[in-house]
Motif scaffolding. Sequence first.
Motif, PDB file in Angstrom:
ATOM      1  N   ARG A  59       0.733  -1.236   0.016  1.00  0.00           N
ATOM      2  CA  ARG A  59      -0.011   0.107  -0.168  1.00  0.00           C
ATOM      3  C   ARG A  59       0.860   1.137   0.034  1.00  0.00           C
ATOM      4  O   ARG A  59       0.531   2.118  -0.840  1.00  0.00           O
ATOM      5  N   ILE A  60       1.994   1.297   0.822  1.00  0.00           N
ATOM      6  CA  ILE A  60       2.888   2.473   0.985  1.00  0.00           C
ATOM      7  C   ILE A  60       3.546   2.573  -0.692  1.00  0.00           C
ATOM      8  O   ILE A  60       3.488   3.854  -1.003  1.00  0.00           O
ATOM      9  N   ARG A  61       3.945   1.735  -1.063  1.00  0.00           N
ATOM     10  CA  ARG A  61       4.734   1.590  -2.462  1.00  0.00           C
ATOM     11  C   ARG A  61       3.615   2.379  -3.666  1.00  0.00           C
ATOM     12  O   ARG A  61       3.979   3.069  -4.212  1.00  0.00           O
ATOM     13  N   PHE A  62       2.115   1.745  -3.494  1.00  0.00           N
ATOM     14  CA  PHE A  62       1.285   2.184  -4.278  1.00  0.00           C
ATOM     15  C   PHE A  62       1.074   3.782  -4.112  1.00  0.00           C
ATOM     16  O   PHE A  62       1.021   4.478  -5.045  1.00  0.00           O
ATOM     17  N   MET A  63       1.012   4.067  -3.018  1.00  0.00           N
ATOM     18  CA  MET A  63       0.812   5.532  -2.529  1.00  0.00           C
ATOM     19  C   MET A  63       1.836   6.378  -2.957  1.00  0.00           C
ATOM     20  O   MET A  63       1.624   7.383  -3.505  1.00  0.00           O
ATOM     21  N   GLN A  64       3.146   5.907  -2.812  1.00  0.00           N
ATOM     22  CA  GLN A  64       4.146   6.625  -3.136  1.00  0.00           C
ATOM     23  C   GLN A  64       4.269   6.931  -4.463  1.00  0.00           C
ATOM     24  O   GLN A  64       4.412   8.295  -4.945  1.00  0.00           O
ATOM     25  N   LEU A  67       1.524   9.365  -5.597  1.00  0.00           N
ATOM     26  CA  LEU A  67       1.796  10.945  -5.291  1.00  0.00           C
ATOM     27  C   LEU A  67       2.976  11.254  -6.046  1.00  0.00           C
ATOM     28  O   LEU A  67       3.031  12.550  -6.393  1.00  0.00           O
ATOM     29  N   GLU A  68       3.701  10.530  -6.534  1.00  0.00           N
ATOM     30  CA  GLU A  68       4.727  10.749  -7.678  1.00  0.00           C
ATOM     31  C   GLU A  68       4.378  11.350  -8.729  1.00  0.00           C
ATOM     32  O   GLU A  68       4.859  12.495  -9.400  1.00  0.00           O
ATOM     33  N   PHE A  69       3.392  10.628  -9.463  1.00  0.00           N
ATOM     34  CA  PHE A  69       2.660  11.140 -10.674  1.00  0.00           C
ATOM     35  C   PHE A  69       1.629  12.065 -10.485  1.00  0.00           C
ATOM     36  O   PHE A  69       0.931  12.500 -11.511  1.00  0.00           O
ATOM     37  N   ALA A  70       1.168  12.591  -9.285  1.00  0.00           N
ATOM     38  CA  ALA A  70      -0.076  13.356  -9.086  1.00  0.00           C
ATOM     39  C   ALA A  70       0.112  14.771  -9.678  1.00  0.00           C
ATOM     40  O   ALA A  70       1.214  15.225  -9.244  1.00  0.00           O
TER      41      ALA A  70
END
Length: 154
Positions: A59-64, A67-70
């Motif tokens: 989940r942390i990797r997914f959210m990172q 956010l990286e591409f947001a």
Amino acid sequence: MEYMSQEGYDKLVAELHQLESVELPRVRDAIAEARAQGDLSENFEYHAAKREQGRLLSRIRFMQRVLEFARVIDTKRLGSDTVGLLTKVELTNLNNNVRMTYTIVSPHEANMQEKKISIKSPIAQALTGKRAGDVVEVHVPAGVQKFRIESISL
């Protein structure tokens, strides 16, 4: 690239911080405690904690990555003449004459309790680019629904 509201971006950042600073250390402590009990081959607590750690890290990797591409949308630059991301749309379902209001948001912000639907949903896809007064047919799992756009706002 994923476009979203400032509110949605801030919620994701807060959730990521919670996972990294509270949840992950809690699970690491549970693993250490279970490991201290001895034989790991039949230690249910150890295996459950390791599964939870894997779920959290995923989940942390997914959210990172999200956010990286947001990209946060500046709502001051949006118009309210057509339906698009972050617009609030009032609709009438012409099949049953029920009125509803939805805000079109990024998939990560979608929440039916808050009347926020994903830009990738069938209804939002059909509404995108349309104007107040337009009638739109939407193919949904229950069949074809007809909606009239009553108003659009930000």
